[in-house]
Design an enzyme around this catalytic site. Sequence first.
Site, PDB file in Angstrom:
ATOM      1  N   HIS A 165      20.136  -8.456 -31.484  1.00 34.36           N
ATOM      2  CA  HIS A 165      20.823  -9.643 -31.999  1.00 34.36           C
ATOM      3  C   HIS A 165      20.315 -10.855 -31.212  1.00 34.36           C
ATOM      4  CE1 HIS A 165      23.918 -12.552 -32.935  1.00 34.36           C
ATOM      5  NE2 HIS A 165      24.274 -11.775 -33.951  1.00 34.36           N
ATOM      6  N   ASN A 172      30.362  -7.941 -37.453  1.00 38.33           N
ATOM      7  CA  ASN A 172      30.030  -7.993 -36.027  1.00 38.33           C
ATOM      8  C   ASN A 172      31.099  -8.816 -35.309  1.00 38.33           C
ATOM      9  OD1 ASN A 172      28.915  -8.241 -33.530  1.00 38.33           O
ATOM     10  ND2 ASN A 172      27.118  -9.431 -34.159  1.00 38.33           N
ATOM     11  N   TRP A 173      31.970  -8.100 -34.616  1.00 35.09           N
ATOM     12  CA  TRP A 173      33.086  -8.799 -33.952  1.00 35.09           C
ATOM     13  C   TRP A 173      32.666  -9.477 -32.651  1.00 35.09           C
ATOM     14  CZ3 TRP A 173      37.787  -4.862 -34.520  1.00 35.09           C
ATOM     15  CH2 TRP A 173      38.241  -4.917 -35.839  1.00 35.09           C
ATOM     16  N   LYS A 174      31.423  -9.204 -32.200  1.00 32.08           N
ATOM     17  CA  LYS A 174      30.924  -9.783 -30.941  1.00 32.08           C
ATOM     18  C   LYS A 174      31.952  -9.531 -29.820  1.00 32.08           C
ATOM     19  CE  LYS A 174      28.205 -12.906 -33.696  1.00 32.08           C
ATOM     20  NZ  LYS A 174      27.557 -14.205 -33.875  1.00 32.08           N
ATOM     21  N   SER A 212      26.624 -17.478 -40.946  1.00 34.61           N
ATOM     22  CA  SER A 212      27.617 -18.291 -41.656  1.00 34.61           C
ATOM     23  C   SER A 212      28.011 -17.744 -43.034  1.00 34.61           C
ATOM     24  CB  SER A 212      27.124 -19.737 -41.781  1.00 34.61           C
ATOM     25  OG  SER A 212      27.046 -20.330 -40.506  1.00 34.61           O
ATOM     26  N   GLY A 226      29.776 -12.509 -38.931  1.00 34.12           N
ATOM     27  CA  GLY A 226      30.332 -12.742 -37.600  1.00 34.12           C
ATOM     28  C   GLY A 226      31.733 -13.325 -37.698  1.00 34.12           C
ATOM     29  N   GLY A 227      31.836 -14.645 -37.536  1.00 36.66           N
ATOM     30  CA  GLY A 227      33.125 -15.340 -37.504  1.00 36.66           C
ATOM     31  C   GLY A 227      34.094 -14.960 -38.615  1.00 36.66           C
ATOM     32  N   GLU A 282      21.737 -13.268 -29.946  1.00 36.17           N
ATOM     33  CA  GLU A 282      22.514 -13.594 -28.737  1.00 36.17           C
ATOM     34  C   GLU A 282      22.064 -12.722 -27.560  1.00 36.17           C
ATOM     35  OE1 GLU A 282      26.269 -13.190 -30.732  1.00 36.17           O
ATOM     36  OE2 GLU A 282      25.831 -15.040 -31.812  1.00 36.17           O
ATOM     37  N   GLY A 299      26.984 -19.241 -36.889  1.00 36.99           N
ATOM     38  CA  GLY A 299      28.134 -20.019 -36.412  1.00 36.99           C
ATOM     39  C   GLY A 299      28.069 -21.512 -36.693  1.00 36.99           C
ATOM     40  N   GLU A 332      18.787 -12.894 -39.606  1.00 37.39           N
ATOM     41  CA  GLU A 332      19.811 -13.843 -39.162  1.00 37.39           C
ATOM     42  C   GLU A 332      19.129 -15.062 -38.541  1.00 37.39           C
ATOM     43  OE1 GLU A 332      23.789 -11.608 -38.377  1.00 37.39           O
ATOM     44  OE2 GLU A 332      22.671 -11.717 -36.540  1.00 37.39           O
TER      45      GLU A 332
HETATM   46  P1  13P Z   1      28.455 -15.963 -38.083  1.00 31.92           P
HETATM   47  O1  13P Z   1      28.812 -15.221 -39.344  1.00 31.92           O
HETATM   48  O2  13P Z   1      29.617 -16.317 -37.235  1.00 31.92           O
HETATM   49  O3  13P Z   1      27.531 -17.103 -38.370  1.00 31.92           O
HETATM   50  O4  13P Z   1      27.622 -14.910 -37.175  1.00 31.92           O
HETATM   51  C1  13P Z   1      26.583 -14.195 -37.751  1.00 31.92           C
HETATM   52  C2  13P Z   1      26.155 -13.143 -36.815  1.00 31.92           C
HETATM   53  O5  13P Z   1      25.649 -13.442 -35.730  1.00 31.92           O
HETATM   54  C3  13P Z   1      26.389 -11.761 -37.196  1.00 31.92           C
HETATM   55  O6  13P Z   1      25.705 -10.871 -36.374  1.00 31.92           O
END
Ligand code: 13P
Length: 247
Positions: free
Chosen positions: A91, A6-8, A201, A222-223, A93, A165, A159
């Site tokens: 998600h 997930n590149w957000k 994470s 994510g990150g 967010e 993060g 999640e």
């Molecule tokens: P991180 O891997 O940066 O913690 O993010 C997880 C995420 O929100 C994937 O959708």
Amino acid sequence: MFIAANWKMNLNKKSIKSFVEHLKIYKFSKNVQLCIFPPTIYIDFLSKLIKNIPISIGGQNCHHQSFGAFTGEISAISLKEFGCDYVILGHSERRIYNKETNEYIKKCAQFGIKSSLRPIICVGENLDQRENGKAIDFIEKQITDCLPEDFNELTIAYEPIWSIGTGKIPLQSEIREMHKNIKDIVFSKSKKNVKVLYGGSVNEQNIQEILSINNVDGVLVGGASLKIKDFLAIYGSAVKHLKNYNI
Ligand code: 13P
């Protein structure tokens, strides 16, 4: 085994191009499936670049109507037209910043399925709920309220909000308990099996440990999916994990 990136709201044309250059020379395994969720505006760009690479592509959200006066929204039909197979829904967010509710996410999932997309519905508790022993009940409600009326295939991403993060991940026993519970809830309501991904994470250091937990069918990263080196290290670890367990 499914690894989702997930590149957000990250990367640009230049960095995506350079990311794909490394993918072009990588030997992928048939047993570990990859899907990238780029920002919507780069879906077409990425999709053309990865045409000959065995990687799927997906949207980070979709609306519950086909088309219409919904400024800034994205139609599941458009995602499909531009080569998406999957869509992430709900998600945390989007639940927090865009006020998406379980009822809204359910409608989007149903329209996504109707448009031949495979939804990945995200659920996860906050730190207060985890610390007060309310995580299991909270996730049960999220799933019950978000579950589409009818589906053949569904993926849930667990999640925990406090893990996204932050570098913190739940205990193995907490992930095991939650994933088993999610599968039981979905089965009790639909008589269908569901895949459950872990997200929060995930990195090169913890991927082996996470994948060794029962009922973890993959990860949503994510990150660590933004840098090609980290992403391929995660992918390589997943392939190695399957080989070690002869799966
Ligand atoms: P991180 O891997 O940066 O913690 O993010 C997880 C995420 O929100 C994937 O959708």
